[in-house]
Design a protein around this motif. Structure first.
Motif, short mmCIF file in Angstrom:
data_model
loop_
_atom_site.label_atom_id
_atom_site.label_comp_id
_atom_site.label_asym_id
_atom_site.label_seq_id
_atom_site.Cartn_x
_atom_site.Cartn_y
_atom_site.Cartn_z
N THR A 1 48.21 30.30 34.31
CA THR A 1 48.80 29.35 33.35
C THR A 1 47.84 28.18 33.09
OG1 THR A 1 50.13 28.62 35.23
CG2 THR A 1 51.29 29.73 33.46
N THR A 2 47.14 27.73 34.13
CA THR A 2 46.16 26.67 33.91
C THR A 2 45.13 27.09 32.87
OG1 THR A 2 46.38 26.11 36.25
CG2 THR A 2 44.55 25.10 35.07
N GLN B 1 46.60 27.36 29.34
CA GLN B 1 46.80 26.05 28.72
C GLN B 1 45.50 25.40 28.28
OE1 GLN B 1 49.22 24.24 31.73
NE2 GLN B 1 51.06 25.29 30.99
N SER B 2 44.45 25.58 29.10
CA SER B 2 43.19 24.93 28.75
C SER B 2 42.40 25.76 27.74
CB SER B 2 42.35 24.70 30.00
OG SER B 2 41.97 25.94 30.54
#
Ligand code: UDP
Ligand code: MG
Length: 318
Positions: free
Chosen positions: A32-33, A36-37
């Motif tokens: 997820t990190t 998102q980035s």
């Protein structure tokens, strides 16, 4: 060049009920990190249940129902770590741009995946996870592993020191790997022969998060023998060298025997040395036959063309 794509993290699991929840949490965090980035387009985890006898599949099943990021493959029987990983990579190769393989037990640092993906985005096709030091392993495991690498390289198998099966592969490398038709898998050696643009990522290896090693000494030794005999015919050459050496020794011994019989005389004394050399030659012959047998066994397995694994069912795989 800057590229980016769909990531799958492939995790072979054999009786890993104790670690799966934590592993899943950490891997999803990483994914997820990155989603998102914008480091990746999207990501997912593919668990391969290698015929576990505990609740491993139940947990994978639940996790995959709770989160579309999670997929599962259930093998019908315990096919072994390399085969299970191969199954996961094969299925993943059809639905991703890059795949990371990692063990379920969290010994490999999941944060290293960020850097692996960076290297992929910069153009690397194969990124090796290389552990910095083996401080957390036991003395025994550390030294047997070191001996393993040294022996492998001496025997002609190109293995990367301190790299196991934690690595990223782009889809081109993946497709080339899963197209390899061999039955005796030694993945870390096979990947080395592909010849794509490579990169390294260094990380610290920690203790197993929970549970026990699924690689007892016997499995490890089998793996080492497989690794050598799947990649190199040097042991066969070695036999020949030994054979020539013994032949030369034998000729010398015959010369010596005749000399003492005809010139010195009274030769009952030779009994001990005879007995010893008899055993010695018997032993070395047996070793030689054993090594040849190892290769014949390999050929037998290749010729049979049995499937590497049998899939019972899959969950969420797309
Ligand atoms: N594993 C597997 N099938 C097996 C043995 C092991 O899929 O027959 C998996 C296991 O669940 C783990 C990985 O392979 O994810 C490496 O095993 P382990 O961590 O026990 O090995 P070690 O780190 O002790 O060498
Ligand atoms: Mg482990």
């Amino acid at each position: 060049m800057m590229r980016k794509g769909v990531l799958k993290i492939v995790v072979p699991c054999y009786n890993e009920e104790e670690v799966l929840h934590e592993t899943n949490k950490r891997l999803l965090e990483v994914i997820t990190t990155m989603e998102q980035s914008g480091k990746i387009v999207s990501g997912g985890v593919v668990y391969v249940d290698d015929g576990s006898r505990d609740k491993t599949w139940q947990i994978i099943d639940e996790l995959s129902k709770a989160d579309p990021h999670v997929a599962g493959i259930k093998l019908a029987h315990n096919a072994g770590h390399q085969n299970a990983l191969f199954a996961g990579l094969t299925l993943a190769s059809e639905c991703c741009d890059m795949a990371v393989s990692i063990d379920a037990d969290l010994q490999d640092d999941t944060n290293a995946i960020f850097e692996m993906v960076d290297k992929y985005n910069d153009g690397a096709e194969v990124v090796y996870g290389v552990r910095r030091e083996r401080t957390t392993d036991t003395w025994f495991k550390r030294n047997t592993a070191l001996g393993f690498y040294k022996m492998m390289n001496k025997m002609g198998t190109d293995v990367k020191y301190n790299h196991a099966d934690f690595r990223l592969m782009g889809s081109a490398a993946l497709k080339a790997l899963v197209a390899m038709p061999e039955r005796n898998l030694f993945l870390r050696g096979m990947v080395r022969t592909l010849g794509f643009q490579e990169a390294d990522v260094y990380y610290d290896r920690s203790e197993r998060f929970a549970g026990e090693s699924k690689y007892p000494l016997t499995k490890m030794l089998n793996f080492a023998v497989d690794g050598i005999t799947s990649f190199s015919v040097k042991p066969l050459r070695l036999i020949l060298t030994f054979g020539v050496f013994f032949l030369v020794m034998a000729i010398l011994a015959i010369g010596y025997g005749l000399y003492s019989y005809f010139i010195i005389g009274g030769t009952i004394r030779g009994w001990t040395s005879l007995l010893v050399s008899l055993w010695f030659i018997g032993g070395s012959l047996m070793i030689a036959v054993g090594i040849v047998g190892e290769y014949v066994g390999k050929i037998y397995k290749e010729v049979k063309r049995r499937p590497l694994y049998v899939i019972e069912r899959t969950e969420n795989l797309k």
